[in-house]
Design an enzyme around this catalytic site. Structure first.
Site, PDB file in Angstrom:
ATOM      1  N   GLY A 168       0.803  -1.223   0.000  1.00  0.00           N
ATOM      2  CA  GLY A 168       0.000   0.000   0.000  1.00  0.00           C
ATOM      3  C   GLY A 168       0.827   1.259   0.000  1.00  0.00           C
ATOM      4  N   CYS A 169       2.102   1.173  -0.443  1.00  0.00           N
ATOM      5  CA  CYS A 169       2.990   2.326  -0.328  1.00  0.00           C
ATOM      6  C   CYS A 169       2.730   3.375  -1.389  1.00  0.00           C
ATOM      7  CB  CYS A 169       4.451   1.862  -0.405  1.00  0.00           C
ATOM      8  SG  CYS A 169       4.875   1.077  -1.973  1.00  0.00           S
ATOM      9  N   GLY A 170       2.041   2.987  -2.485  1.00  0.00           N
ATOM     10  CA  GLY A 170       1.763   3.955  -3.535  1.00  0.00           C
ATOM     11  C   GLY A 170       2.879   4.089  -4.546  1.00  0.00           C
TER      12      GLY A 170
ATOM     13  N   CYS B 231       4.887   1.193  -5.307  1.00  0.00           N
ATOM     14  CA  CYS B 231       5.368  -0.169  -5.588  1.00  0.00           C
ATOM     15  C   CYS B 231       5.501  -0.442  -7.077  1.00  0.00           C
ATOM     16  CB  CYS B 231       4.433  -1.190  -4.945  1.00  0.00           C
ATOM     17  SG  CYS B 231       4.467  -1.102  -3.153  1.00  0.00           S
TER      18      CYS B 231
END
Length: 269
Positions: A110-112, A114
């Protein structure tokens, strides 16, 4: 490898010259091929079920898993009923390197950001082949393409697969491989060249498809300084070939051709 035909006969209705008829046509098989390393699936490709050992070696090379065929201990091809599981056993040092790479790539989903790794991988740096001193004549390239067409039994049977060949001037076509996917065909060719003890710098890679950036990347990883195709290249493929010092020749049809990069390797007169 399990015996599986790369094509099968299917029913069809044909309309030609105003005449409608029923009959059969040979169509290439397209099956799931999984590449497993150390018991873990690394990738699944849709491919023609032929020359899968070559495919495994070439895929391992062009994906950066190995740099030499000597780093592979064994390749086992298992039919699963839904496709094939190609199990590649690496020697300890290379297996450890692959496990380390997998751990490095693992991270939060969910890091945005990836997708950055995938973009970087798609546009990855490729080997510099500017040092390749092979020179060819226009007649060599015509002969290479003609030889490749003659070495495509699956295409003659189905008219639905791509072909890739490795041609050495003065020696002729050394290997040819076919697949429903042009990238797969080139991986299979790379594997065939490596397994025969050959080196990419000694010859020309010829392909029956258009030239995308990935085709340039794979040819450069194999070590070939000259890539020739029957169709046209993309703009990014030309830029990438230029940066890699690769000679890119396209639209090789009959005696005609167009040279886009490093034309000094091709004697056109």
């Amino acid at each position: 490898m399990p015996a599986t035909s790369p094509y099968r006969s299917v029913k069809r209705i044909s309309r030609r010259d105003g005449v409608v008829s029923e009959g059969l046509r040979d169509s290439p098989e397209e099956v799931a091929v999984a590449f497993s390393y150390g018991g873990t699936t690394h990738a699944v490709m849709m491919a023609t079920p032929a020359d899968l050992e070559d495919f495994a070696v070439g895929f391992s090379l062009t994906e950066g898993i190995i740099s030499s065929v000597s780093q592979i201990d064994a390749v086992d091809v298992l039919e699963t009923g839904q496709g094939f599981d190609v199990q590649v056993s690496l020697f300890d040092e290379q297996a450890d390197a692959l496990r380390s790479r997998r751990r490095h790539m693992a991270g939060p989903v969910g890091c945005g950001l990836c997708g950055i790794e995938s973009i970087e991988q798609a546009l990855r740096p490729i080997p510099d082949v500017s040092h390749c001193d092979l020179k060819v004549s226009a007649d060599d390239l015509v002969a290479a393409m003609d030889a490749l067409h003659e070495a495509q039994p699956f295409f003659r049977q189905t008219r639905a697969v791509h072909g890739c060949g490795f041609y050495i001037p003065g020696e002729g076509l050394q290997a040819a491989r076919e697949d429903v996917g042009r990238h797969n065909a080139l991986d299979k060719l790379a594997g065939a060249v490596l397994r025969s003890g050959g080196t990419g710098s000694a010859g020309v890679v010829v392909v029956t498809s258009r030239i995308s950036v990935e085709m340039v990347q794979k040819a450069a990883i194999l070590g070939s300084g000259i890539l020739a195709a029957v169709s046209a290249p993309t703009a990014l493929a030309i830029e990438t070939a230029e940066r890699a010092g690769m000679t890119l020749v396209a639209l090789v049809r009959g005696d005609d051709m167009e040279i886009f990069t490093r034309s000094d390797r091709v004697l056109v007169d």
